[in-house]
Write an enzyme that holds these catalytic residues in place. Structure first.
Site, PDB file in Angstrom:
ATOM      1  N   GLU A 148       1.313  35.955  34.068  1.00 53.77           N
ATOM      2  CA  GLU A 148       1.202  37.190  34.844  1.00 53.77           C
ATOM      3  C   GLU A 148       2.343  38.099  34.405  1.00 53.77           C
ATOM      4  OE1 GLU A 148       1.842  36.286  38.965  1.00 53.77           O
ATOM      5  OE2 GLU A 148       1.490  38.336  39.650  1.00 53.77           O
ATOM      6  N   ASP A 188       7.022  42.667  46.641  1.00 55.77           N
ATOM      7  CA  ASP A 188       7.909  41.731  45.961  1.00 55.77           C
ATOM      8  C   ASP A 188       9.204  41.533  46.730  1.00 55.77           C
ATOM      9  OD1 ASP A 188       6.627  40.947  43.417  1.00 55.77           O
ATOM     10  OD2 ASP A 188       6.542  43.113  43.117  1.00 55.77           O
TER      11      ASP A 188
END
Ligand SMILES: Cc1ncc(COP(=O)(O)O)c(C=O)c1O
Lengths: 249, 418
Positions: free
Chosen positions: A38, A49
């Site tokens: 990824e 995140d």
């Protein structure tokens, strides 16, 4: 459980700490036998995140990493590895480039699928993002959470391609989680509605957890742990740390 | 009807802007909040409690004040000031804080989080949480934490925890990101009390609804005082909540023209990472960030730029989706004011009327001062004095009374050291 049987998707931020290092990190991952990589295109406002990956995004942007650099990185990697490579980013990156144009370029670079956490499948009428993925043959990896209601799980099951990404607990990337009974129940519940393979992510930070996660999920996602491993020691040590960690025996 | 269009509770889109671009984890949370809002804003018991607290807690209605001296001095249109600075906690922000907190309480939420720039939204959130007995955490960019320090102190006295956000440009946008992250970690027990008409649906419509009391009062007050509707409404625009508050009730009255004023900062200039201003309507591009589609100051790659303004409350790279829609259809004209013009206007309003506008609100004053002389005596301008200027002591004093202020601070530091 044998290494080959555990499918891992490992994550990196393009441009962290540099594009050249990102390439080496990806090759180390592929060498260690992961099944998917990824590649996060850095964004200025990475809300989904945690602190580690957010800081890596900032660092990559401070170094001037552009979206074009990420496409080029993808192209270079595609020549050297055969496993599926994914782009992860936020919707504004696609939107600003034009969603269709972005998907066309990603596909041309050899990208296998996209993970874009901030575009819900039902957001835009006739969702242009999903349409563009279909047009260019990219797998749109949809994300679900433990509080996603059954009707949405069913809808996602119908639309998903490739696999479905299950957030392993409340929270953003980077917090430690054990694979608990709750997670077991959660994935069992998801499987009632979704037939695609399930990836389990967010917060896996030890090899024991990987093995445990692999018992309930088809794919185990390793995110901020990779950055932490890389940051321990010199560049060569960092690459070795990553490679050792991902080789589970 | 525009008033209906801008209260689109169904989808939260206004033309192409708005929406709820959030991670799947937050979708059920935002949907539940929308459903609760739809239920309560039509619920008599809820509305009665809101009206009661608007009056007894916030101090509504706030005065509409005729600025006689300013009007005479500028020699044109008659200028009225809607004094939201007299709201409890010093700004219009408490209008939507109270409304949202009453909903959150009914939804059984125990914990409230908020972002703040100028500290006014955080302060108002902390106050209503103290009143309603809810835990309160306020995220504030480190730069704003420094420049709006008095408000940090007051929030803490009210029992809130103020989290200094050291990421990114350390301003409002970073605080919003931090609050969104908190909501992602705590989706069920925590209400994110978002402080302007930005963010994912239902925030723009919900905050517009709670702020619209401002324009409703102005309508009645100006009819009583002047016997006609205003010709112009002027408001500063950070996210757009005070502007929506003043404008909303007049949107369908075509004779009423509207002007929004953004932060011109040190000039409308920028590089690929940072703007010297926060004038989204000047150089923003359509984008999706912080949960909604709107105009954002961003580069060609879609990276959001840092902004700059003397006023923390306008120092934001995005703007409310309804604002962009109203501009696109030509209903609201947008302009900007530079930092130094803002300080001059602040001084002028203070000296001629005995009112300190917040630095955010002083952006509206700049435009009023430019417009009034061009207009005739029978035209009326109403501007939203969205907050009072006390909080800006540490920004204004070093610029307008440096030596005195420095001497005073030195003396205080000496005393504390002893
Ligand atoms: C007094 C005051 N006015 C205006 C604003 C700008 O926000 P909005 O555009 O949502 O009214 C703020 C924000 O902090 C504020 O404190």
């Amino acid at each position: 459980m044998k290494n080959q049987q555990i499918k891992i998707m490992s994550h990196l931020v393009a441009g962290y700490p540099s594009l050249a290092e990102s390439e080496k990190i990806a090759l180390a991952m592929a060498g260690a036998g992961v099944s998917y990589i990824e590649i996060q295109i850095p964004f200025s406002d990475p809300v989904a995140d945690g602190p580690t990956i957010a800081a890596a995004n900032r660092h990559a942007l401070d170094r001037g990493t552009s979206v074009n650099d990420c496409f080029e990185l993808m192209t270079r990697l595609k020549e050297r590895v055969s496993i599926p490579l994914l782009f992860m980013s936020y919707y504004n990156i696609l939107f600003r480039h034009g969603v269709d144009a972005f998907c066309a370029r990603a596909a041309a670079a050899g990208c296998w699928g996209l993970i874009v956490p901030d575009i819900p499948f039902d957001e835009e009428p006739g969702n242009g993002y999903l349409a563009a993925c279909a047009k260019w043959g990219l797998n749109p990896i949809l994300v679900i959470s433990p509080i996603t209601p059954p009707d949405r799980l069913r809808a996602i099951g119908e639309m998903a391609k490739g696999f479905v990404y299950c957030v392993s607990g409340f929270g953003i990337t980077g917090q430690e989680r054990n694979v608990s009974d709750e997670t077991r129940d959660y994935l069992a519940r998801v499987r009632q509605h979704i037939s695609q393979p399930l990836a389990l992510g967010f917060g896996i930070s030890s090899q024991d957890q990987i093995v445990a996660a692999a018992e309930v999920a088809d794919i185990v996602v390793i995110g901020s742990k990779i950055i932490n491993l890389y940051n321990q020691g010199s560049e060569t040590e960092g690459l070795k740390n990553i490679s050792d960690f991902l080789q589970i025996s | 009807m525009l008033t209906e269009k801008l209260m689109n509770v169904e989808t939260g889109y206004f033309g192409e802007f708005g929406g709820r671009y959030v991670p799947e984890m937050l979708v059920p949370i935002m949907d539940a909040l929308r459903d609760a809002f739809v239920r309560y804003y039509q619920d008599e018991e809820f509305l009665a409690e809101l009206a009661h607290l608007n009056e007894t807690y916030i101090g509504r209605p706030t005065p509409l004040y005729f600025c006689q001296n300013l009007t005479t001095r500028l020699g044109g249109a008659r200028i009225y000031l809607k004094n939201e600075g007299l709201c409890h906690t010093g700004a219009h922000k408490i209008n939507h804080c109270l409304g949202q907190a009453l909903i959150a309480k009914r939804m059984g939420k125990k914990r409230v989080i908020a972002e703040t720039g100028a500290g006014q939204h955080g302060l108002a959130t902390a106050a209503v949480c103290a009143k309603l007995g809810m835990e309160c955490v306020v995220y504030m960019g480190a730069k704003d934490y420094e420049r709006q320090r008095p408000n940090v102190f007051w929030m803490e006295r009210l029992g809130a925890t103020v989290m200094e956000v050291k990421e990114g440009g350390q301003i409002l946008r970073d605080a919003i990101n931090a609050a969104l992250r908190d909501q992602l970690t705590n989706p069920t027990d925590t209400h994110y009390l978002l402080g302007t008409v930005c963010g994912p649906h239902p925030y723009p419509v919900m905050n517009t609804y709670f702020q619209s009391v401002v324009g409703r009062e102005v309508k009645a007050q100006i009819m009583k005082q002047a016997g006609k509707y205003p010709d112009y409404l002027v408001a500063c625009v950070g996210g757009g909540s005070n502007a929506m508050g003043l404008f909303y009730e007049f949107l369908d009255d075509e004779s009423v023209k509207m002007v929004g004023v953004e932060a011109g900062g040190e000039g409308i200039e920028e590089d690929s990472r940072k703007c010297r201003h926060a004038a989204r309507m000047q150089s923003g591009y359509p984008g999706v960030s912080e949960g909604f589609k709107s105009l954002f100051l961003q580069n060609d790659d879609g990276q959001i730029k840092d902004t700059s303004s003397v006023s923390a409350g306008l120092d934001y790279s995005g703007v409310g989706p309804q604002m962009v829609y109203l501009r696109d259809i030509g209903r609201v004209r947008f302009t900007y004011a530079f930092d130094d013009e803002v300080l001059a206007a602040y001084d002028l309003v203070a000296r001629s009327e005995g009112v300190f506008p917040a630095l955010e609100s002083a952006h509206a004053c700049v435009e009023v001062i430019k417009m009034a002389p061009q207009l005739s005596r029978d035209e009326i301008i109403v501007f939203n004095c969205s907050g009072r200027g006390d909080k800006d002591l540490f920004i204004v004093a070093p610029r307008l009374a440096k030596d005195n202020f420095a001497a005073f601070l030195r003396k205080k530091v000496d005393e504390l050291g002893r």
